[in-house]
Enzyme design. Structure first.
Site, short mmCIF file in Angstrom:
data_model
loop_
_atom_site.label_atom_id
_atom_site.label_comp_id
_atom_site.label_asym_id
_atom_site.label_seq_id
_atom_site.Cartn_x
_atom_site.Cartn_y
_atom_site.Cartn_z
N GLN A 1 6.07 7.34 3.75
CA GLN A 1 6.53 7.81 2.45
C GLN A 1 6.08 9.25 2.16
O GLN A 1 6.40 9.79 1.11
CB GLN A 1 6.10 6.86 1.34
CG GLN A 1 4.63 6.87 1.00
CD GLN A 1 4.29 5.75 0.03
OE1 GLN A 1 4.35 4.57 0.36
NE2 GLN A 1 3.96 6.12 -1.21
N LEU B 1 -3.84 8.48 -15.11
CA LEU B 1 -4.72 8.38 -13.94
C LEU B 1 -3.87 8.41 -12.67
O LEU B 1 -2.77 7.84 -12.62
CB LEU B 1 -5.51 7.08 -14.00
CG LEU B 1 -6.60 7.07 -15.07
CD1 LEU B 1 -7.16 5.66 -15.26
CD2 LEU B 1 -7.72 8.02 -14.68
N MET C 1 -2.29 2.49 -2.37
CA MET C 1 -2.73 3.37 -1.28
C MET C 1 -4.24 3.62 -1.40
O MET C 1 -4.76 4.57 -0.81
CB MET C 1 -1.95 4.68 -1.30
CG MET C 1 -0.45 4.45 -1.07
SD MET C 1 0.38 5.84 -0.32
CE MET C 1 0.14 7.10 -1.55
N GLY C 2 -4.93 2.81 -2.18
CA GLY C 2 -6.38 2.94 -2.28
C GLY C 2 -6.80 4.07 -3.20
O GLY C 2 -6.02 4.54 -4.02
N LYS D 1 3.88 4.10 -14.23
CA LYS D 1 3.55 5.48 -13.87
C LYS D 1 4.54 6.04 -12.84
O LYS D 1 4.97 7.18 -12.93
CB LYS D 1 2.12 5.50 -13.32
CG LYS D 1 1.72 6.72 -12.54
CD LYS D 1 1.39 7.83 -13.47
CE LYS D 1 0.95 9.12 -12.79
NZ LYS D 1 0.99 9.18 -11.36
N HIS E 1 -4.94 1.24 -11.19
CA HIS E 1 -4.84 0.16 -10.20
C HIS E 1 -5.54 -1.11 -10.72
O HIS E 1 -5.02 -2.21 -10.58
CB HIS E 1 -5.52 0.56 -8.89
CG HIS E 1 -4.93 1.75 -8.20
ND1 HIS E 1 -5.62 2.93 -8.04
CD2 HIS E 1 -3.73 1.94 -7.61
CE1 HIS E 1 -4.88 3.79 -7.37
NE2 HIS E 1 -3.71 3.24 -7.11
N LEU F 1 -8.91 3.64 -5.54
CA LEU F 1 -8.57 2.87 -6.74
C LEU F 1 -9.19 3.46 -8.00
O LEU F 1 -10.33 3.90 -8.01
CB LEU F 1 -9.04 1.42 -6.57
CG LEU F 1 -8.42 0.65 -5.39
CD1 LEU F 1 -8.90 -0.81 -5.41
CD2 LEU F 1 -6.90 0.71 -5.39
N HIS F 2 -8.38 3.46 -9.07
CA HIS F 2 -8.84 3.91 -10.39
C HIS F 2 -8.43 2.86 -11.41
O HIS F 2 -7.87 1.81 -11.03
CB HIS F 2 -8.26 5.30 -10.70
CG HIS F 2 -6.77 5.39 -10.54
ND1 HIS F 2 -5.90 4.65 -11.29
CD2 HIS F 2 -5.99 6.11 -9.67
CE1 HIS F 2 -4.66 4.92 -10.95
NE2 HIS F 2 -4.68 5.80 -9.94
N GLY G 1 3.10 -0.11 -11.34
CA GLY G 1 2.85 0.63 -12.57
C GLY G 1 4.09 1.35 -13.06
O GLY G 1 4.89 1.85 -12.26
P1 AMP Z 1 -0.63 4.27 -5.51
O1 AMP Z 1 -1.95 3.81 -4.96
O2 AMP Z 1 -0.69 5.62 -6.14
O3 AMP Z 1 0.51 4.08 -4.55
O4 AMP Z 1 -0.33 3.29 -6.72
C1 AMP Z 1 -0.32 1.89 -6.56
C2 AMP Z 1 0.25 1.26 -7.81
O5 AMP Z 1 -0.56 1.62 -8.93
C3 AMP Z 1 1.67 1.72 -8.13
O6 AMP Z 1 2.43 0.60 -8.57
C4 AMP Z 1 1.45 2.72 -9.24
O7 AMP Z 1 2.56 2.83 -10.12
C5 AMP Z 1 0.26 2.10 -9.96
N1 AMP Z 1 -0.42 3.13 -10.73
C6 AMP Z 1 -0.86 4.34 -10.30
N2 AMP Z 1 -1.39 5.06 -11.31
C7 AMP Z 1 -1.29 4.27 -12.42
C8 AMP Z 1 -1.65 4.45 -13.79
N3 AMP Z 1 -2.24 5.56 -14.24
N4 AMP Z 1 -1.39 3.44 -14.65
C9 AMP Z 1 -0.80 2.29 -14.21
N5 AMP Z 1 -0.43 2.07 -12.94
C10 AMP Z 1 -0.67 3.04 -12.05
#
Ligand code: AMP
Length: 275
Positions: A59, A183, A28-29, A148, A35, A31-32, A146
């Site tokens: 969602q 993160l 969802m951008g 996470k 990601h 990015l850290h 992740g």
């Molecule tokens: P999101 O942008 O939050 O939807 O996350 C996109 C992907 O990044 C998902 O598969 C998350 O599980 C993964 N992700 C988010 N935070 C972390 C993290 N701290 N460590 C590893 N993967 C992550």
């Protein structure tokens, strides 16, 4: 690096890659490094990596943070380019959801409406809807998620198994900040004091991890330890289960999970341990 905004552009790009291996990283951008670790895994193991950046409205629940969710597209594109991503797919809502009455799929009853799904009953249907579309469009050989978001990746993996989708789900480790906090794009919502309070989350994860390493497998003892460490935050759940999310009384190594969701101020934070 190509920046693709329409379904048509993504289709044409995907066709141009032919039989070369493709990894997809749905995000969802904002990015850290979490990601970026997924993207790094994908570029390492595939000829091409496609990153999707889409804040998926289906969602989010009614009273959630859809309108305030951080959006940092220019910065995200620069990060992706540096990591050797072949294309970023960044569609708008009308591209992904041209109809407001479309076919939907539902998560499994046992896994989709507990924990995150209990507090957010439409969440996983929205996740599966967008992830399935992304899989059909990008046709990746592998998709990276992740640990996470443990419940999410388990449900996505089940969708791939149940619907016989022709791709592999790769599950990547949790990346943490220097202070231990996992993160998350939502960490920007935390005030300095809230961030301080949130540090009881990684403390709890580490306490559980080291107790298990010392041979404490009994869930009642580990639950007690979790509650001792989780002070100053509201606990939604602190739950030990197997990989089908069924409750357990004892840890079975490499088959168990500890899932944690708390509220700090107004921010919902998740963390977990694959144990
Ligand atoms: P999101 O942008 O939050 O939807 O996350 C996109 C992907 O990044 C998902 O598969 C998350 O599980 C993964 N992700 C988010 N935070 C972390 C993290 N701290 N460590 C590893 N993967 C992550």
């Amino acid at each position: 690096m190509r920046v693709l905004e329409t379904i048509e552009e993504l289709r044409t790009f995907r066709e141009s890659l032919g039989a070369q291996s493709v990894g997809l990283v749905p995000t969802m951008g904002a990015l850290h490094k979490g990601h970026l670790s997924l993207i790094g895994e994908s570029t390492h193991h595939n000829a091409h990596t496609i990153v999707s950046i889409f804040v998926n409205p289906t969602q989010f629940g009614q009273n959630e943070d859809l309108s305030t969710y951080p959006r940092t597209l220019e910065q995200d594109l620069a990060l992706c380019e540096n990591l050797g991503v072949s294309a970023v797919f960044a569609p708008n809502v009308a591209q992904m959801y041209p109809s407001d009455d479309e076919i939907t799929i539902l998560p499994p009853k046992m896994m989709g409406y507990v924990l995150e799904g209990f507090d957010r009953p439409t969440h996983f249907a929205g996740v599966l809807q967008v992830v399935l579309k992304l899989f059909m469009l990008a046709q990746p050989h592998r998709a990276y998620f992740g640990k996470k978001d443990a419940q999410q990746v388990l449900i996505v993996r089940k969708m791939v198994e149940d619907l016989h989708l022709p791709l592999e789900i790769v599950v990547c480790p949790i990346v943490r900040d220097d202070d231990g906090l996992a993160l998350s794009s939502r960490n920007v919502y935390l005030s300095p004091q809230e961030r301080e309070s949130a540090l009881c989350i990684p403390r709890t994860i580490y306490a559980i991890e080291s107790a298990i390493a010392k041979g404490v497998y009994e869930v009642s003892a580990l639950e007690h330890l979790a509650r001792e460490n989780l002070t100053g935050v509201h606990i939604f759940y602190a739950y030990f289960c197997d990989r089908a999310l069924a409750p357990i009384t004892h840890i079975r190594q490499n088959e168990s999970l500890f899932l944690l969701a708390v509220r700090v101020g107004r921010t919902r934070l998740l963390d977990n341990l694959w144990c």
